[in-house]
Design a protein around this motif. Structure first.
Motif, PDB file in Angstrom:
ATOM      1  N   GLY A 109      10.548  -4.595   7.788  1.00 35.19           N
ATOM      2  CA  GLY A 109      11.536  -4.375   6.763  1.00 35.19           C
ATOM      3  C   GLY A 109      11.155  -3.377   5.702  1.00 35.19           C
ATOM      4  O   GLY A 109      11.988  -2.948   4.927  1.00 35.19           O
ATOM      5  N   PHE A 110       9.888  -2.984   5.624  1.00 32.84           N
ATOM      6  CA  PHE A 110       9.431  -2.027   4.632  1.00 32.84           C
ATOM      7  C   PHE A 110       9.213  -0.671   5.283  1.00 32.84           C
ATOM      8  O   PHE A 110       8.808  -0.589   6.440  1.00 32.84           O
ATOM      9  N   SER A 111       9.449   0.402   4.516  1.00 34.49           N
ATOM     10  CA  SER A 111       9.038   1.713   4.986  1.00 34.49           C
ATOM     11  C   SER A 111       7.515   1.675   5.109  1.00 34.49           C
ATOM     12  O   SER A 111       6.863   0.832   4.476  1.00 34.49           O
ATOM     13  N   PRO A 112       6.928   2.557   5.911  1.00 31.57           N
ATOM     14  CA  PRO A 112       5.466   2.549   6.019  1.00 31.57           C
ATOM     15  C   PRO A 112       4.770   2.673   4.666  1.00 31.57           C
ATOM     16  O   PRO A 112       3.779   1.986   4.402  1.00 31.57           O
ATOM     17  N   LEU A 113       5.291   3.511   3.784  1.00 32.32           N
ATOM     18  CA  LEU A 113       4.668   3.683   2.477  1.00 32.32           C
ATOM     19  C   LEU A 113       4.856   2.439   1.602  1.00 32.32           C
ATOM     20  O   LEU A 113       3.926   2.000   0.927  1.00 32.32           O
ATOM     21  N   ALA A 114       6.038   1.837   1.623  1.00 31.13           N
ATOM     22  CA  ALA A 114       6.262   0.609   0.841  1.00 31.13           C
ATOM     23  C   ALA A 114       5.381  -0.524   1.354  1.00 31.13           C
ATOM     24  O   ALA A 114       4.844  -1.309   0.566  1.00 31.13           O
ATOM     25  N   ALA A 115       5.194  -0.605   2.669  1.00 31.04           N
ATOM     26  CA  ALA A 115       4.311  -1.632   3.243  1.00 31.04           C
ATOM     27  C   ALA A 115       2.880  -1.419   2.770  1.00 31.04           C
ATOM     28  O   ALA A 115       2.184  -2.379   2.418  1.00 31.04           O
ATOM     29  N   ALA A 116       2.444  -0.165   2.749  1.00 29.13           N
ATOM     30  CA  ALA A 116       1.088   0.132   2.279  1.00 29.13           C
ATOM     31  C   ALA A 116       0.957  -0.214   0.791  1.00 29.13           C
ATOM     32  O   ALA A 116      -0.086  -0.727   0.367  1.00 29.13           O
ATOM     33  N   CYS A 117       1.998   0.033   0.018  1.00 26.50           N
ATOM     34  CA  CYS A 117       1.974  -0.320  -1.413  1.00 26.50           C
ATOM     35  C   CYS A 117       1.878  -1.827  -1.596  1.00 26.50           C
ATOM     36  O   CYS A 117       1.132  -2.306  -2.464  1.00 26.50           O
ATOM     37  N   MET A 118       2.609  -2.583  -0.800  1.00 25.27           N
ATOM     38  CA  MET A 118       2.543  -4.047  -0.889  1.00 25.27           C
ATOM     39  C   MET A 118       1.133  -4.525  -0.562  1.00 25.27           C
ATOM     40  O   MET A 118       0.587  -5.397  -1.240  1.00 25.27           O
ATOM     41  N   GLU A 119       0.539  -3.935   0.462  1.00 28.17           N
ATOM     42  CA  GLU A 119      -0.812  -4.324   0.857  1.00 28.17           C
ATOM     43  C   GLU A 119      -1.822  -3.967  -0.236  1.00 28.17           C
ATOM     44  O   GLU A 119      -2.708  -4.752  -0.575  1.00 28.17           O
ATOM     45  N   TYR A 120      -1.690  -2.774  -0.813  1.00 30.45           N
ATOM     46  CA  TYR A 120      -2.585  -2.349  -1.887  1.00 30.45           C
ATOM     47  C   TYR A 120      -2.441  -3.275  -3.091  1.00 30.45           C
ATOM     48  O   TYR A 120      -3.439  -3.628  -3.735  1.00 30.45           O
ATOM     49  N   CYS A 122      -1.670  -6.402  -3.078  1.00 31.84           N
ATOM     50  CA  CYS A 122      -2.361  -7.657  -2.751  1.00 31.84           C
ATOM     51  C   CYS A 122      -3.876  -7.495  -2.846  1.00 31.84           C
ATOM     52  O   CYS A 122      -4.573  -8.391  -3.341  1.00 31.84           O
ATOM     53  N   GLU A 123      -4.395  -6.346  -2.389  1.00 26.59           N
ATOM     54  CA  GLU A 123      -5.838  -6.088  -2.489  1.00 26.59           C
ATOM     55  C   GLU A 123      -6.273  -5.979  -3.950  1.00 26.59           C
ATOM     56  O   GLU A 123      -7.317  -6.517  -4.338  1.00 26.59           O
ATOM     57  N   ALA A 126      -6.369  -9.409  -5.350  1.00 21.22           N
ATOM     58  CA  ALA A 126      -7.477 -10.192  -4.802  1.00 21.22           C
ATOM     59  C   ALA A 126      -8.768  -9.888  -5.564  1.00 21.22           C
ATOM     60  O   ALA A 126      -9.583 -10.789  -5.790  1.00 21.22           O
ATOM     61  N   GLU A 127      -8.946  -8.640  -5.977  1.00 21.27           N
ATOM     62  CA  GLU A 127     -10.126  -8.281  -6.776  1.00 21.27           C
ATOM     63  C   GLU A 127     -10.136  -9.028  -8.104  1.00 21.27           C
ATOM     64  O   GLU A 127     -11.187  -9.338  -8.640  1.00 21.27           O
ATOM     65  N   ARG A 128      -8.965  -9.312  -8.601  1.00 26.59           N
ATOM     66  CA  ARG A 128      -8.801 -10.041  -9.853  1.00 26.59           C
ATOM     67  C   ARG A 128      -8.854 -11.552  -9.617  1.00 26.59           C
ATOM     68  O   ARG A 128      -9.004 -12.335 -10.539  1.00 26.59           O
ATOM     69  N   GLY A 129      -8.664 -11.963  -8.370  1.00 21.68           N
ATOM     70  CA  GLY A 129      -8.715 -13.380  -8.027  1.00 21.68           C
ATOM     71  C   GLY A 129      -7.402 -14.117  -8.152  1.00 21.68           C
ATOM     72  O   GLY A 129      -7.378 -15.332  -8.303  1.00 21.68           O
ATOM     73  N   GLY A 130      -6.294 -13.405  -8.075  1.00 19.91           N
ATOM     74  CA  GLY A 130      -4.999 -14.056  -8.200  1.00 19.91           C
ATOM     75  C   GLY A 130      -3.984 -13.465  -7.250  1.00 19.91           C
ATOM     76  O   GLY A 130      -4.287 -12.546  -6.498  1.00 19.91           O
ATOM     77  N   PRO A 131      -2.760 -13.976  -7.304  1.00 14.80           N
ATOM     78  CA  PRO A 131      -1.708 -13.396  -6.467  1.00 14.80           C
ATOM     79  C   PRO A 131      -1.241 -12.065  -7.040  1.00 14.80           C
ATOM     80  O   PRO A 131      -1.426 -11.786  -8.232  1.00 14.80           O
ATOM     81  N   ALA A 132      -0.662 -11.236  -6.201  1.00 18.92           N
ATOM     82  CA  ALA A 132      -0.167  -9.932  -6.634  1.00 18.92           C
ATOM     83  C   ALA A 132       1.004 -10.112  -7.594  1.00 18.92           C
ATOM     84  O   ALA A 132       1.885 -10.934  -7.379  1.00 18.92           O
ATOM     85  N   ARG A 133       0.968  -9.315  -8.654  1.00 18.94           N
ATOM     86  CA  ARG A 133       2.028  -9.332  -9.659  1.00 18.94           C
ATOM     87  C   ARG A 133       2.777  -7.997  -9.611  1.00 18.94           C
ATOM     88  O   ARG A 133       2.366  -7.055  -8.934  1.00 18.94           O
ATOM     89  N   GLY A 134       3.825  -7.915 -10.401  1.00 19.71           N
ATOM     90  CA  GLY A 134       4.616  -6.690 -10.448  1.00 19.71           C
ATOM     91  C   GLY A 134       3.820  -5.485 -10.884  1.00 19.71           C
ATOM     92  O   GLY A 134       4.021  -4.379 -10.383  1.00 19.71           O
ATOM     93  N   THR A 135       2.892  -5.674 -11.817  1.00 17.95           N
ATOM     94  CA  THR A 135       2.083  -4.540 -12.271  1.00 17.95           C
ATOM     95  C   THR A 135       1.149  -4.036 -11.170  1.00 17.95           C
ATOM     96  O   THR A 135       0.854  -2.846 -11.111  1.00 17.95           O
ATOM     97  N   ASP A 136       0.709  -4.933 -10.290  1.00 19.55           N
ATOM     98  CA  ASP A 136      -0.110  -4.501  -9.154  1.00 19.55           C
ATOM     99  C   ASP A 136       0.712  -3.612  -8.224  1.00 19.55           C
ATOM    100  O   ASP A 136       0.244  -2.580  -7.747  1.00 19.55           O
ATOM    101  N   LEU A 137       1.953  -4.032  -7.981  1.00 14.89           N
ATOM    102  CA  LEU A 137       2.830  -3.237  -7.121  1.00 14.89           C
ATOM    103  C   LEU A 137       3.173  -1.905  -7.776  1.00 14.89           C
ATOM    104  O   LEU A 137       3.158  -0.867  -7.115  1.00 14.89           O
ATOM    105  N   LEU A 138       3.476  -1.917  -9.063  1.00 22.52           N
ATOM    106  CA  LEU A 138       3.787  -0.670  -9.751  1.00 22.52           C
ATOM    107  C   LEU A 138       2.616   0.303  -9.669  1.00 22.52           C
ATOM    108  O   LEU A 138       2.803   1.493  -9.395  1.00 22.52           O
ATOM    109  N   ALA A 139       1.401  -0.186  -9.865  1.00 21.62           N
ATOM    110  CA  ALA A 139       0.214   0.671  -9.753  1.00 21.62           C
ATOM    111  C   ALA A 139       0.111   1.268  -8.355  1.00 21.62           C
ATOM    112  O   ALA A 139      -0.213   2.449  -8.195  1.00 21.62           O
TER     113      ALA A 139
END
Length: 182
Positions: A109-120, A122-123, A126-139
């Protein structure tokens, strides 16, 4: 009165649910749901970074704050709305994939770039030790200069590196991203 236009489900559009991912905060899952609805409404087959950015601005006050005060937000939202009724129509025939980030497979359902952004996102979380937030996705979205969302930011006169600097609170990461884009 019922609409004469047949409604298609997200599944029929190829935009299956992925927002039940435990790696996403409840707020980010809501943002993904909003992006999915927007993609279906616009007749797009995939959720792209512009759908995600639009949903973030509408639903996530912390992500919206990364753009600062003033008329920039109104101008940005104006371009995002125009995207669904005007210049974004040219995007419907293509897949958003800049080639600058590795393609993530299995994120239906995601474009390849949007899928990569979602994965990034989450990563990053994970470095912060929590679930992905909107600011993680925006970054994640503002890093790739070929992203549709970055194109919209440029049209609105917003420098994505400045957004990233505000999000990270330090200029080193933004400078690295700027160097990678050149």
């Amino acid at each position: 009165m019922q609409s004469r236009t047949p409604r298609q489900s997200a599944y029929e559009h190829g935009i299956q649910r992925v927002d039940n991912d435990a790696r996403l905060s409840a707020e980010l899952a809501s943002v993904v749901g909003g992006a999915r609805r927007r993609a279906v409404r616009d007749g797009d087959r995939q959720i792209d970074t512009a759908h995600l950015l639009h949903s973030l601005l509408e639903s996530d006050s912390e992500a919206r704050a990364a753009f600062g005060e003033g008329p920039q937000i109104a101008r940005l939202l104006g371009y995002l709305v125009q995207r669904s009724i005007g210049y974004g129509l040219r995007w419907q025939s293509g897949v958003e994939d800049s080639g600058a980030v590795p393609v993530v497979t299995g994120t239906a359902g995601f474009s390849p770039l949007a899928a990569a952004c979602m994965e990034y996102a989450c990563e990053r979380a994970a470095e912060r030790g929590g679930p992905a937030r909107g600011t993680d996705l925006l970054a994640a979205i503002v890093i790739d200069p070929q992203a549709r969302a970055v194109e919209v930011l440029g049209r609105a006169g917003i420098d994505p590196r400045e957004v990233l600097t505000r999000l990270d609170g330090r200029s080193g990461i933004a400078e690295e991203c700027g160097e990678a884009a050149h």
